[in-house]
Motif scaffolding. Structure first.
Motif, PDB file in Angstrom:
ATOM      1  N   MET A   1       0.826  -1.209   0.000  1.00 22.00           N
ATOM      2  CA  MET A   1       0.000   0.000   0.000  1.00 22.00           C
ATOM      3  C   MET A   1       0.860   1.258   0.000  1.00 22.00           C
ATOM      4  N   ILE A   2       1.978   1.227   0.740  1.00 23.21           N
ATOM      5  CA  ILE A   2       2.865   2.386   0.806  1.00 23.21           C
ATOM      6  C   ILE A   2       3.450   2.683  -0.570  1.00 23.21           C
ATOM      7  N   VAL A   3       3.822   1.624  -1.295  1.00 26.89           N
ATOM      8  CA  VAL A   3       4.383   1.809  -2.632  1.00 26.89           C
ATOM      9  C   VAL A   3       3.365   2.452  -3.559  1.00 26.89           C
ATOM     10  N   ARG A   4       2.141   1.975  -3.487  1.00 27.58           N
ATOM     11  CA  ARG A   4       1.083   2.541  -4.323  1.00 27.58           C
ATOM     12  C   ARG A   4       0.849   4.016  -3.992  1.00 27.58           C
ATOM     13  N   LEU A   5       0.869   4.335  -2.698  1.00 30.41           N
ATOM     14  CA  LEU A   5       0.643   5.708  -2.270  1.00 30.41           C
ATOM     15  C   LEU A   5       1.759   6.620  -2.772  1.00 30.41           C
ATOM     16  N   VAL A   6       2.997   6.138  -2.704  1.00 31.41           N
ATOM     17  CA  VAL A   6       4.137   6.924  -3.206  1.00 31.41           C
ATOM     18  C   VAL A   6       4.004   7.157  -4.707  1.00 31.41           C
ATOM     19  N   LYS A   7       3.585   6.124  -5.444  1.00 24.39           N
ATOM     20  CA  LYS A   7       3.387   6.281  -6.884  1.00 24.39           C
ATOM     21  C   LYS A   7       2.328   7.328  -7.192  1.00 24.39           C
ATOM     22  N   ARG A   8       1.262   7.311  -6.421  1.00 23.97           N
ATOM     23  CA  ARG A   8       0.186   8.276  -6.657  1.00 23.97           C
ATOM     24  C   ARG A   8       0.634   9.699  -6.330  1.00 23.97           C
ATOM     25  N   ILE A   9       1.450   9.850  -5.291  1.00 26.74           N
ATOM     26  CA  ILE A   9       1.995  11.178  -4.975  1.00 26.74           C
ATOM     27  C   ILE A   9       2.890  11.662  -6.111  1.00 26.74           C
ATOM     28  N   ALA A  10       3.693  10.747  -6.670  1.00 27.97           N
ATOM     29  CA  ALA A  10       4.553  11.116  -7.794  1.00 27.97           C
ATOM     30  C   ALA A  10       3.726  11.535  -9.007  1.00 27.97           C
ATOM     31  N   VAL A  11       2.653  10.796  -9.276  1.00 28.58           N
ATOM     32  CA  VAL A  11       1.766  11.160 -10.389  1.00 28.58           C
ATOM     33  C   VAL A  11       1.129  12.523 -10.142  1.00 28.58           C
ATOM     34  N   LEU A  12       0.735  12.787  -8.901  1.00 24.76           N
ATOM     35  CA  LEU A  12       0.149  14.080  -8.561  1.00 24.76           C
ATOM     36  C   LEU A  12       1.136  15.217  -8.828  1.00 24.76           C
ATOM     37  N   LEU A  13       2.378  15.048  -8.401  1.00 25.81           N
ATOM     38  CA  LEU A  13       3.374  16.098  -8.586  1.00 25.81           C
ATOM     39  C   LEU A  13       3.660  16.344 -10.061  1.00 25.81           C
ATOM     40  N   VAL A  14       3.788  15.252 -10.827  1.00 30.30           N
ATOM     41  CA  VAL A  14       4.028  15.404 -12.269  1.00 30.30           C
ATOM     42  C   VAL A  14       2.839  16.092 -12.935  1.00 30.30           C
ATOM     43  N   SER A  15       1.636  15.719 -12.546  1.00 28.33           N
ATOM     44  CA  SER A  15       0.438  16.332 -13.118  1.00 28.33           C
ATOM     45  C   SER A  15       0.368  17.820 -12.805  1.00 28.33           C
ATOM     46  N   LEU A  16       0.761  18.195 -11.590  1.00 25.93           N
ATOM     47  CA  LEU A  16       0.774  19.611 -11.220  1.00 25.93           C
ATOM     48  C   LEU A  16       1.761  20.394 -12.074  1.00 25.93           C
ATOM     49  N   VAL A  17       2.937  19.816 -12.297  1.00 23.92           N
ATOM     50  CA  VAL A  17       3.954  20.497 -13.118  1.00 23.92           C
ATOM     51  C   VAL A  17       3.455  20.667 -14.551  1.00 23.92           C
ATOM     52  N   VAL A  18       2.920  19.587 -15.119  1.00 21.99           N
ATOM     53  CA  VAL A  18       2.423  19.656 -16.498  1.00 21.99           C
ATOM     54  C   VAL A  18       1.282  20.665 -16.603  1.00 21.99           C
ATOM     55  N   SER A  19       0.383  20.664 -15.647  1.00 22.51           N
ATOM     56  CA  SER A  19      -0.731  21.603 -15.663  1.00 22.51           C
ATOM     57  C   SER A  19      -0.247  23.044 -15.592  1.00 22.51           C
ATOM     58  N   SER A  20       0.737  23.300 -14.733  1.00 28.81           N
ATOM     59  CA  SER A  20       1.254  24.663 -14.604  1.00 28.81           C
ATOM     60  C   SER A  20       1.908  25.134 -15.897  1.00 28.81           C
ATOM     61  N   VAL A  21       2.635  24.238 -16.560  1.00 29.71           N
ATOM     62  CA  VAL A  21       3.270  24.607 -17.841  1.00 29.71           C
ATOM     63  C   VAL A  21       2.210  24.927 -18.888  1.00 29.71           C
ATOM     64  N   LEU A  22       1.175  24.084 -18.967  1.00 29.41           N
ATOM     65  CA  LEU A  22       0.123  24.303 -19.963  1.00 29.41           C
ATOM     66  C   LEU A  22      -0.637  25.607 -19.694  1.00 29.41           C
ATOM     67  N   VAL A  23      -0.969  25.867 -18.424  1.00 30.76           N
ATOM     68  CA  VAL A  23      -1.697  27.095 -18.089  1.00 30.76           C
ATOM     69  C   VAL A  23      -0.853  28.317 -18.417  1.00 30.76           C
ATOM     70  N   PHE A  24       0.414  28.293 -18.018  1.00 29.82           N
ATOM     71  CA  PHE A  24       1.288  29.446 -18.268  1.00 29.82           C
ATOM     72  C   PHE A  24       1.513  29.650 -19.756  1.00 29.82           C
ATOM     73  N   ALA A  25       1.729  28.556 -20.489  1.00 32.81           N
ATOM     74  CA  ALA A  25       1.968  28.676 -21.931  1.00 32.81           C
ATOM     75  C   ALA A  25       0.729  29.199 -22.646  1.00 32.81           C
ATOM     76  N   PHE A  26      -0.439  28.726 -22.247  1.00 33.08           N
ATOM     77  CA  PHE A  26      -1.678  29.187 -22.884  1.00 33.08           C
ATOM     78  C   PHE A  26      -1.872  30.688 -22.671  1.00 33.08           C
ATOM     79  N   MET A  27      -1.625  31.171 -21.468  1.00 30.08           N
ATOM     80  CA  MET A  27      -1.769  32.595 -21.207  1.00 30.08           C
ATOM     81  C   MET A  27      -0.710  33.413 -21.950  1.00 30.08           C
ATOM     82  N   ALA A  28       0.480  32.833 -22.117  1.00 25.33           N
ATOM     83  CA  ALA A  28       1.563  33.572 -22.766  1.00 25.33           C
ATOM     84  C   ALA A  28       1.309  33.788 -24.259  1.00 25.33           C
ATOM     85  N   VAL A  29       0.598  32.851 -24.890  1.00 27.69           N
ATOM     86  CA  VAL A  29       0.382  32.965 -26.340  1.00 27.69           C
ATOM     87  C   VAL A  29      -0.880  33.749 -26.684  1.00 27.69           C
TER      88      VAL A  29
END
Length: 316
Positions: A1-29
């Motif tokens: 269960m701990i391994v699964r939870l760590v994987k989900r936290i990693a997915v959350l962090l990556v998703s946040l980074v990707v979302s921030s890049v997309l939001v910033f890029a969309f506003m910039a163009v």
């Protein structure tokens, strides 16, 4: 269960980074210069250049992005291009209002949907179940803003029981706060509750057809007791997924409801900022909503591990 939870936290962090890049890029163009919009078309090039330098708009794209992310992480998102006021206090105040609205709407939706969905499934061949099913279908067909207008017409204009719009902080006047909260929460909660009822009904019907529930009834348990003891936990797994989608829908629906009831939440701030082309505020609000949706999905994944033991083992 701990391994699964760590994987989900990693997915959350990556998703946040990707979302921030997309939001910033969309506003910039987007077309248009925020400095030119802030100063007006009659401003000199020198004044525009000075304002661009003041807000850091003359820096490279990566430097602007990193500065914006740093501001979000440190809870210092900067200054509005248009009003020249600090954005952080605005976001904190507006977010509190929206959380009250969305949270109360979700609680009301669950209070309405859980018993109604179970009752519709248990009595799906009886007149009472058919009547409830028809009511839920009607609720699904009504948009939240239309429900809000109808509620205002009946309870505010017609009967005069509740205020038609406005917002008062709970610390300032708790009674008026509750009165002003009733109609917008009903607008969101009843519509979303009708949608959620359909999914709960379907999930409970699937569970009622399972062999283990038939066995429980054959051993002498009454149908409802067998469902409560052995079926609801399994029925909850698909419903949790729908709850995550419903929360995201509530966040979007709150934008319209805040306009209908003149509530100063994130939705109103977003629409006002779009009208004023205050792109930095738009950027921050959109990112907050994206973060909220991603966080809800993460919490749903975590809840899966708690309610379904089959997900706690294995490597996936």
């Amino acid at each position: 269960m701990i391994v699964r939870l760590v994987k989900r936290i990693a997915v959350l962090l990556v998703s946040l980074v990707v979302s921030s890049v997309l939001v910033f890029a969309f506003m910039a163009v987007l077309p248009g210069d925020p400095a030119r919009v802030a100063l007006g078309t009659s401003a000199s090039e020198t004044a525009v250049a000075q304002l661009r330098e003041q807000f850091g708009l003359d820096r490279p794209f990566v430097a602007q992005y990193l500065s914006w992310v740093h501001g979000l992480v440190t809870f210092d998102p900067g200054t509005s291009y248009i009003s020249h006021t600090e954005i952080g206090p605005q976001l904190a105040d507006r977010l509190q209002v929206t959380l009250w609205l969305v949270g109360a709407g979700m609680v009301l939706a669950c209070i309405l949907a859980v018993p109604m969905g179970i009752l519709m499934a248990v009595r799906h061949r009886r007149p009472s179940g058919l009547i409830l099913s028809a009511l839920s279908q009607a609720g699904v067909a009504v948009p939240a803003f239309l429900a809000g207008i109808l509620l205002i017409t009946v309870f505010a204009v017609g009967l005069g029981w509740l205020p038609a719009n406005g917002w008062t902080p709970p610390a300032q006047d708790p009674v008026l706060f509750l009165k002003q909260l009733v109609l917008p929460v009903l607008s969101l909660g009843m519509v979303q509750g009708a949608v959620l009822t359909r999914y709960i009904r379907s999930a409970v019907l699937d569970v009622l057809r399972e062999d283990y529930l038939r066995t429980a009834r054959a051993k002498g348990l009454r149908p409802m007791r067998a469902l409560v003891r052995h079926g609801l936990r399994n029925a909850a797994v698909p419903v949790v997924t729908v709850l995550a989608l419903q929360l995201a829908t509530l966040l979007v629906g709150a934008v319209v409801i805040e306009r209908v009831f003149v509530i100063p939440g994130l939705g109103s701030l977003l629409l006002d900022s779009v009208s004023n082309r205050d792109l930095i505020v738009v950027q921050d609000v959109v990112m907050i909503i994206a973060m909220a949706v991603l966080l809800v999905n993460f919490l749903v994944d975590t809840i899966y591990l708690m309610i379904d033991p089959r997900l706690r083992g294995g490597s996936s």
